[in-house]
Motif scaffolding. Structure first.
Motif, PDB file in Angstrom:
ATOM      1  N   GLY A 102       0.823  -1.206   0.000  1.00  0.00           N
ATOM      2  CA  GLY A 102       0.000   0.000   0.000  1.00  0.00           C
ATOM      3  C   GLY A 102       0.850   1.245   0.000  1.00  0.00           C
ATOM      4  O   GLY A 102       1.931   1.276  -0.599  1.00  0.00           O
ATOM      5  N   GLY A 103       0.353   2.258   0.703  1.00  0.00           N
ATOM      6  CA  GLY A 103       0.968   3.580   0.642  1.00  0.00           C
ATOM      7  C   GLY A 103       2.439   3.598   1.014  1.00  0.00           C
ATOM      8  O   GLY A 103       3.240   4.267   0.355  1.00  0.00           O
ATOM      9  N   LEU A 104       2.803   2.846   2.047  1.00  0.00           N
ATOM     10  CA  LEU A 104       4.191   2.875   2.499  1.00  0.00           C
ATOM     11  C   LEU A 104       5.151   2.345   1.431  1.00  0.00           C
ATOM     12  O   LEU A 104       6.210   2.907   1.182  1.00  0.00           O
ATOM     13  CB  LEU A 104       4.303   2.048   3.782  1.00  0.00           C
ATOM     14  CG  LEU A 104       5.664   1.842   4.405  1.00  0.00           C
ATOM     15  CD1 LEU A 104       5.548   2.001   5.904  1.00  0.00           C
ATOM     16  CD2 LEU A 104       6.231   0.484   4.088  1.00  0.00           C
ATOM     17  N   TYR A 572      -7.141  -4.517  -6.368  1.00  0.00           N
ATOM     18  CA  TYR A 572      -6.604  -3.156  -6.468  1.00  0.00           C
ATOM     19  C   TYR A 572      -5.080  -3.175  -6.314  1.00  0.00           C
ATOM     20  O   TYR A 572      -4.543  -3.712  -5.353  1.00  0.00           O
ATOM     21  CB  TYR A 572      -7.234  -2.266  -5.388  1.00  0.00           C
ATOM     22  CG  TYR A 572      -6.629  -0.889  -5.345  1.00  0.00           C
ATOM     23  CD1 TYR A 572      -6.644  -0.089  -6.482  1.00  0.00           C
ATOM     24  CD2 TYR A 572      -6.006  -0.406  -4.199  1.00  0.00           C
ATOM     25  CE1 TYR A 572      -6.058   1.165  -6.467  1.00  0.00           C
ATOM     26  CE2 TYR A 572      -5.431   0.843  -4.171  1.00  0.00           C
ATOM     27  CZ  TYR A 572      -5.452   1.626  -5.314  1.00  0.00           C
ATOM     28  OH  TYR A 572      -4.867   2.854  -5.300  1.00  0.00           O
ATOM     29  N   ASN A 573      -4.408  -2.589  -7.293  1.00  0.00           N
ATOM     30  CA  ASN A 573      -2.945  -2.490  -7.241  1.00  0.00           C
ATOM     31  C   ASN A 573      -2.520  -1.244  -8.020  1.00  0.00           C
ATOM     32  O   ASN A 573      -3.374  -0.411  -8.384  1.00  0.00           O
ATOM     33  CB  ASN A 573      -2.290  -3.769  -7.783  1.00  0.00           C
ATOM     34  CG  ASN A 573      -2.644  -4.043  -9.239  1.00  0.00           C
ATOM     35  OD1 ASN A 573      -3.287  -3.231  -9.896  1.00  0.00           O
ATOM     36  ND2 ASN A 573      -2.214  -5.186  -9.732  1.00  0.00           N
ATOM     37  N   VAL A 574      -1.234  -1.081  -8.277  1.00  0.00           N
ATOM     38  CA  VAL A 574      -0.763   0.146  -8.924  1.00  0.00           C
ATOM     39  C   VAL A 574      -1.356   0.286 -10.334  1.00  0.00           C
ATOM     40  O   VAL A 574      -1.797   1.370 -10.731  1.00  0.00           O
ATOM     41  CB  VAL A 574       0.782   0.193  -8.980  1.00  0.00           C
ATOM     42  CG1 VAL A 574       1.260   1.420  -9.756  1.00  0.00           C
ATOM     43  CG2 VAL A 574       1.364   0.203  -7.575  1.00  0.00           C
ATOM     44  N   SER A 575      -1.391  -0.817 -11.088  1.00  0.00           N
ATOM     45  CA  SER A 575      -1.910  -0.727 -12.457  1.00  0.00           C
ATOM     46  C   SER A 575      -3.376  -0.304 -12.447  1.00  0.00           C
ATOM     47  O   SER A 575      -3.806   0.492 -13.297  1.00  0.00           O
ATOM     48  CB  SER A 575      -1.774  -2.074 -13.171  1.00  0.00           C
ATOM     49  OG  SER A 575      -0.477  -2.587 -12.999  1.00  0.00           O
ATOM     50  N   LYS A 595      -5.985   9.843  12.336  1.00  0.00           N
ATOM     51  CA  LYS A 595      -5.565   8.452  12.140  1.00  0.00           C
ATOM     52  C   LYS A 595      -4.757   8.201  10.870  1.00  0.00           C
ATOM     53  O   LYS A 595      -3.962   7.271  10.821  1.00  0.00           O
ATOM     54  CB  LYS A 595      -6.786   7.525  12.146  1.00  0.00           C
ATOM     55  CG  LYS A 595      -7.487   7.455  13.490  1.00  0.00           C
ATOM     56  CD  LYS A 595      -6.573   6.875  14.547  1.00  0.00           C
ATOM     57  CE  LYS A 595      -7.220   6.888  15.918  1.00  0.00           C
ATOM     58  NZ  LYS A 595      -6.282   6.475  16.975  1.00  0.00           N
ATOM     59  N   GLU A 596      -4.959   8.976   9.824  1.00  0.00           N
ATOM     60  CA  GLU A 596      -4.205   8.759   8.577  1.00  0.00           C
ATOM     61  C   GLU A 596      -2.945   9.599   8.655  1.00  0.00           C
ATOM     62  O   GLU A 596      -3.013  10.828   8.729  1.00  0.00           O
ATOM     63  CB  GLU A 596      -5.041   9.181   7.371  1.00  0.00           C
ATOM     64  CG  GLU A 596      -4.400   8.899   6.019  1.00  0.00           C
ATOM     65  CD  GLU A 596      -4.412   7.417   5.641  1.00  0.00           C
ATOM     66  OE1 GLU A 596      -3.434   6.726   5.966  1.00  0.00           O
ATOM     67  OE2 GLU A 596      -5.402   6.961   5.039  1.00  0.00           O
ATOM     68  N   ALA A 597      -1.780   8.941   8.659  1.00  0.00           N
ATOM     69  CA  ALA A 597      -0.546   9.702   8.846  1.00  0.00           C
ATOM     70  C   ALA A 597      -0.410  10.765   7.762  1.00  0.00           C
ATOM     71  O   ALA A 597      -0.202  11.944   8.051  1.00  0.00           O
ATOM     72  CB  ALA A 597       0.646   8.758   8.844  1.00  0.00           C
ATOM     73  N   THR A 600      -1.136   9.223   0.328  1.00  0.00           N
ATOM     74  CA  THR A 600      -0.517   9.712  -0.904  1.00  0.00           C
ATOM     75  C   THR A 600      -1.498   9.568  -2.059  1.00  0.00           C
ATOM     76  O   THR A 600      -1.380  10.259  -3.062  1.00  0.00           O
ATOM     77  CB  THR A 600       0.774   8.933  -1.246  1.00  0.00           C
ATOM     78  OG1 THR A 600       0.487   7.533  -1.186  1.00  0.00           O
ATOM     79  CG2 THR A 600       1.895   9.280  -0.279  1.00  0.00           C
ATOM     80  N   GLY A 601      -2.496   8.688  -1.881  1.00  0.00           N
ATOM     81  CA  GLY A 601      -3.558   8.582  -2.871  1.00  0.00           C
ATOM     82  C   GLY A 601      -4.211   9.947  -3.064  1.00  0.00           C
ATOM     83  O   GLY A 601      -4.451  10.396  -4.191  1.00  0.00           O
ATOM     84  N   ASN A 602      -4.464  10.625  -1.956  1.00  0.00           N
ATOM     85  CA  ASN A 602      -5.066  11.962  -2.014  1.00  0.00           C
ATOM     86  C   ASN A 602      -4.281  12.908  -2.944  1.00  0.00           C
ATOM     87  O   ASN A 602      -4.870  13.695  -3.692  1.00  0.00           O
ATOM     88  CB  ASN A 602      -5.207  12.547  -0.593  1.00  0.00           C
ATOM     89  CG  ASN A 602      -3.944  12.393   0.260  1.00  0.00           C
ATOM     90  OD1 ASN A 602      -2.921  11.899  -0.211  1.00  0.00           O
ATOM     91  ND2 ASN A 602      -4.020  12.819   1.513  1.00  0.00           N
ATOM     92  N   MET A 603      -2.949  12.788  -2.933  1.00  0.00           N
ATOM     93  CA  MET A 603      -2.111  13.664  -3.774  1.00  0.00           C
ATOM     94  C   MET A 603      -2.224  13.294  -5.255  1.00  0.00           C
ATOM     95  O   MET A 603      -2.260  14.162  -6.124  1.00  0.00           O
ATOM     96  CB  MET A 603      -0.645  13.539  -3.334  1.00  0.00           C
ATOM     97  CG  MET A 603      -0.421  13.868  -1.869  1.00  0.00           C
ATOM     98  SD  MET A 603       1.251  13.371  -1.351  1.00  0.00           S
ATOM     99  CE  MET A 603       1.114  13.732   0.426  1.00  0.00           C
ATOM    100  N   LYS A 604      -2.270  11.982  -5.526  1.00  0.00           N
ATOM    101  CA  LYS A 604      -2.373  11.529  -6.922  1.00  0.00           C
ATOM    102  C   LYS A 604      -3.686  12.024  -7.538  1.00  0.00           C
ATOM    103  O   LYS A 604      -3.715  12.503  -8.675  1.00  0.00           O
ATOM    104  CB  LYS A 604      -2.330   9.999  -6.993  1.00  0.00           C
ATOM    105  CG  LYS A 604      -1.079   9.364  -6.417  1.00  0.00           C
ATOM    106  CD  LYS A 604      -1.277   7.837  -6.276  1.00  0.00           C
ATOM    107  CE  LYS A 604      -0.238   7.228  -5.356  1.00  0.00           C
ATOM    108  NZ  LYS A 604      -0.607   5.859  -4.914  1.00  0.00           N
ATOM    109  N   PHE A 605      -4.769  11.893  -6.765  1.00  0.00           N
ATOM    110  CA  PHE A 605      -6.070  12.353  -7.261  1.00  0.00           C
ATOM    111  C   PHE A 605      -6.051  13.851  -7.531  1.00  0.00           C
ATOM    112  O   PHE A 605      -6.539  14.320  -8.549  1.00  0.00           O
ATOM    113  CB  PHE A 605      -7.162  12.038  -6.232  1.00  0.00           C
ATOM    114  CG  PHE A 605      -7.622  10.611  -6.220  1.00  0.00           C
ATOM    115  CD1 PHE A 605      -8.394  10.110  -7.261  1.00  0.00           C
ATOM    116  CD2 PHE A 605      -7.309   9.765  -5.176  1.00  0.00           C
ATOM    117  CE1 PHE A 605      -8.841   8.795  -7.256  1.00  0.00           C
ATOM    118  CE2 PHE A 605      -7.742   8.449  -5.162  1.00  0.00           C
ATOM    119  CZ  PHE A 605      -8.508   7.963  -6.199  1.00  0.00           C
TER     120      PHE A 605
END
Ligand SMILES: *Cc1c(COP(=O)(O)O)cnc(C)c1O
Length: 752
Positions: A102-104, A572-575, A595-597, A600-605
């Motif tokens: 995931g994100g990490l 669900y994966n990178v592709s 709770k959410e450190a 990075t999904g938020n940034m991609k969107f």
């Protein structure tokens, strides 16, 4: 040699041509050609070298990103087109490397891309998992896990023929070193991701992901995060971690000696970055190896403390690794005297038992060892670092205020805009040139264009093209039809209660009930989910079941489905992310505040012109500061309020369930309609959790969530106002470039 000739030469040896070869043959020829180019490039140089240790590197497919970084994308696309082929189709033959979850792991992959692209001397160190986390199968209405093999006979790994001996208590294992090339964007260097593997890896389990967790010699690198609900699984994780850091530390010492440097000066030449606690054992292991090489203990501890830096990734206390002393006794007892010594020194610095490395129950706290014996400790978004300082790690912050610093996460725009969103990327180049590709802050030049009607129309057209592409992909992959003119509302991320997919599911229930009551939405909505649940995480898997039940109920109802669809994307994966993110209208970032450190999904969107619907959590806080209140939809309790509720034990979900408006949503989980579709025991378990526990407070925020989401969807109707929000989001996203993050790491921590 031009790429065309190289490809023709490779294909010739198989008796085929660019016109006659299969997609797979073409993919493999491209892989070979790219790999040859990469290995001819020099490694980045510098006096000091960074070794980025991480249990995960979620690199994604590599063909396209390598072509982008080598400056070959356009040439190859045109070449393929002229032969009647398409890169998109060819790259579908490339299995996605199963090296992260995931994100990490994705962060670590973006960081390697940026390190190379900034010309910094740094490599990654990890493990070569053969079957990944798992491949998710949703066909039976529940998540099923299978092995996710990615190592085809021809793959991106380079066998270095280097080996290292890792001394375990019950015998020595050989670690073989494979490398992945990490090309830089446009600056002609190529760094490495070092992946260690066992000599004779076990074959994939025939079914599911069960395997003999005690067969360490063959299974150590089979799976990422083997199920740790039993002791064999937990021990295997310790075996994996020690294998990674011991081989990694030996590699570092070998490189140091090869360069003719004295081990006495390790801190002048080496930085070891510890990405979360999985690689923490590198601290005692490096001390042990230095002592073995004749450095005295005092000096060895000094050298390691001055060359290690640690990133703290979570706020969830339960996610912090703690290993019983007995596990280390079983796996690598040689570390225990060193950890004992480190603990003794830590206790001299701070008597508070909350800061102990080795506690009175004989449990070793990995994060505490990292904090005491690293030169730097960083959080991953401004709010996260503040919470670490003020509450989670306040004992340590008082002790070492100078060590604490923030490094807000980032993403590489090469993969997450140039690579995945050709329509938008081309439009941006036409509008403002291509300076943004190396300096994403130049995207700010788009701001005045939000007033330009022609540009707005083309921005919307790019989004629409991506939505059509996603609709085709879903139809082909899962047989689900969605309306490309509906609002694409997307929540894709690991499944966890704190991320609150369950709250989003309650919205689907609410909307379904509204439509059934004849209250139609202003615009049709497609709710898209994508998430893997950890195999032993019952409530997370239950939530997937609920979403799949809603998908079946809603999509089959002729009264509802023209207005609302629910889709759970499989595996669900990178592709998949690269297909989903460019097509998104509304980005769901709805974690319980605090709770959410980072996310990075938020940034991609954001970069791809989606508008965020979220809580003030993680990097959403920074997104909201960058785009302004008009261009984001915020709801829910603040992190301060939530922290206060936990502190006072003051949240009781049943109080919220008492409200009829909330009760009618939760009770629907046990309605005859859903019971007819789903498994009663699973639905009952979820229902009960909502009422009796709801640890991540979905019922606290759900009403505000629904109200703000409704306002957001209503605003979508005014297309000319909406497109301005989209443009502002893309224009302000440059701050989230991982190049910016890595520059900060280098200036403040690494000093390469
Ligand atoms: C970016 C990314 C993530 C992280 O998503 P969050 O919303 O930040 O949790 C997870 N998985 C994949 C495949 C990603 O690309």
């Amino acid at each position: 040699m031009p790429i065309k000739q190289t490809l023709e030469t490779i294909l010739q040896t198989q008796g085929v041509t660019l016109q006659t070869c299969t997609d797979m043959q073409l993919m493999q020829a491209l892989l070979e050609a790219v790999q040859t180019l990469q290995t001819e490039l020099p490694h980045a140089q510098g006096k000091k070298k960074l070794y980025y240790f991480s249990a995960e590197f979620l690199v994604g497919r590599l063909l396209r990103s390598n072509l982008i970084n080598l400056g070959l994308l356009d040439e190859v696309e045109q070449l393929l087109q002229s032969c009647g082929r398409s890169l998109a189709q060819i790259e579908d033959c490339e299995p996605e490397p199963s090296l992260g979850n995931g994100g990490l792991g994705r962060l670590a992959a973006c960081f390697l891309d940026s390190i190379a692209s900034l010309g910094l001397n740094g490599d990654g160190i990890g493990l070569n998992y053969h079957y990944g986390l798992f491949r998710q199968d949703l066909s039976g209405g529940e998540q099923r896990e299978n092995a996710d093999p990615w190592l085809m006979p021809q793959n991106w790994l380079i066998d270095t023929h280097k080996t290292f001996s890792v001394p375990f208590a019950n015998g020595t294992l050989t670690a073989k070193l494979y490398d992945l090339c990490i090309s830089s964007y446009q600056n002609g260097v190529c760094n490495r991701l070092h992946l260690f593997d066992v000599e004779s890896p076990a074959p994939a389990p025939a079914n599911g992901i069960d395997f003999d967790k005690t067969d360490i010699a063959h299974c150590l690198t089979s799976f990422l995060y083997p199920d740790d609900s039993d002791e064999a699984g937990r021990l295997l994780r310790v075996y994996q971690q020690y294998f990674m850091v011991s081989a990694g530390a030996q590699l570092i010492l070998q490189e140091l000696e090869d360069a003719g440097h004295s081990l006495q000066e390790l801190d002048q030449y080496v930085v070891m970055h510890i990405n979360d606690t999985h690689p923490s054992m590198v601290i005692p292991e490096m001390i042990r190896l230095l002592v073995e090489h004749g450095v005295d203990l005092e000096r060895a501890i000094y050298l390691v403390q001055h060359s290690c830096a640690y990133t703290h990734h979570t706020i969830l206390a339960e996610a912090l690794e703690k290993w019983p002393v007995s596990y280390l006794q079983t796996v690598a007892p040689q570390l225990l005297p060193i950890i004992r010594e480190l603990d003794k020194r830590a206790k001299l610095r701070c008597a508070d038992p909350a800061a102990a490395i080795w506690d009175e129950n004989d449990v070793i706290h990995m994060a505490h060892m990292d904090i005491h014996f690293s030169a730097s400790v960083n959080g991953v978004a401004a709010l996260h670092t503040d919470i670490l300082k003020q509450s989670e790690l306040s004992v340590f912050y008082k002790l070492y205020p100078e060590k604490f610093n923030n490094k807000t996460n980032g993403i590489t725009f090469r993969r997450w805009l140039m690579g995945c969103n050709r329509p938008l990327s081309d439009l941006l180049c036409q509008a403002i040139g291509d300076g943004w590709k190396t300096d994403p802050n130049q995207l700010e030049q788009l701001l005045p264009l939000a007033e330009n009607e022609d540009f707005c129309a083309r921005f919307l057209a790019a989004k629409s093209a991506n939505k059509h592409r996603l609709a085709d992909w879903l139809k082909q992959r899962q047989g689900i039809e969605i309306d490309p003119d509906s609002i694409f509302d997307i929540q894709i991320k690991r499944l966890h209660q704190y991320k609150r997919q369950q709250m989003n599911a309650l919205y689907a229930i609410w909307k379904y009930q509204q439509i059934k009551a004849g209250i139609l939405p202003p615009h049709p909505v497609t709710m898209i989910f994508g998430a893997k649940a950890a195999p032993a995480y019952t409530l997370a898997k239950d939530t997937i079941h609920l979403i799949l039940c809603l998908q079946r109920l809603i999509n089959a109802d002729p009264q509802v489905s023209p207005w609302l669809k629910v889709v759970m994307v499989e595996n669900y994966n990178v592709s998949a992310a690269e297909m989903l993110i460019p097509a998104c209208d509304v980005s769901e970032q709805i974690s319980l505040a605090s709770k959410e450190a980072s996310g990075t999904g938020n940034m991609k969107f954001m970069a791809n012109g989606a508008v965020t619907l979220g809580t003030l959590d993680g990097a959403n806080v920074e997104i909201s500061q960058l785009v302004g209140k008009e261009n984001i939809y915020l709801f829910g309790r603040s992190s301060d309020e939530v922290i206060e509720l936990y502190r006072n034990n003051a949240y009781h979900s049943s109080d919220y369930w008492q409200k009829p408006s909330v009760q009618q949503l939760v009770d629907f989980i046990l309605s005859p309609q859903l019971l007819a579709i789903g498994k009663p025991d699973i639905l009952a378990r979820l229902y009960k959790d909502f009422i009796a526990k709801d640890y991540f407070m979905a019922l606290l925020d759900v009403e505000d969530y629904i109200a703000v989401k409704e306002r957001c969807f209503a605003d979508y109707q005014d297309r000319s106002a909406w497109v301005k929000k989209m443009i502002v989001n893309t224009a302000r996203s440059g701050y989230f470039s991982s190049d910016r993050t890595i520059r900060e790491y280098n200036e403040d921590i690494w000093h390469l």
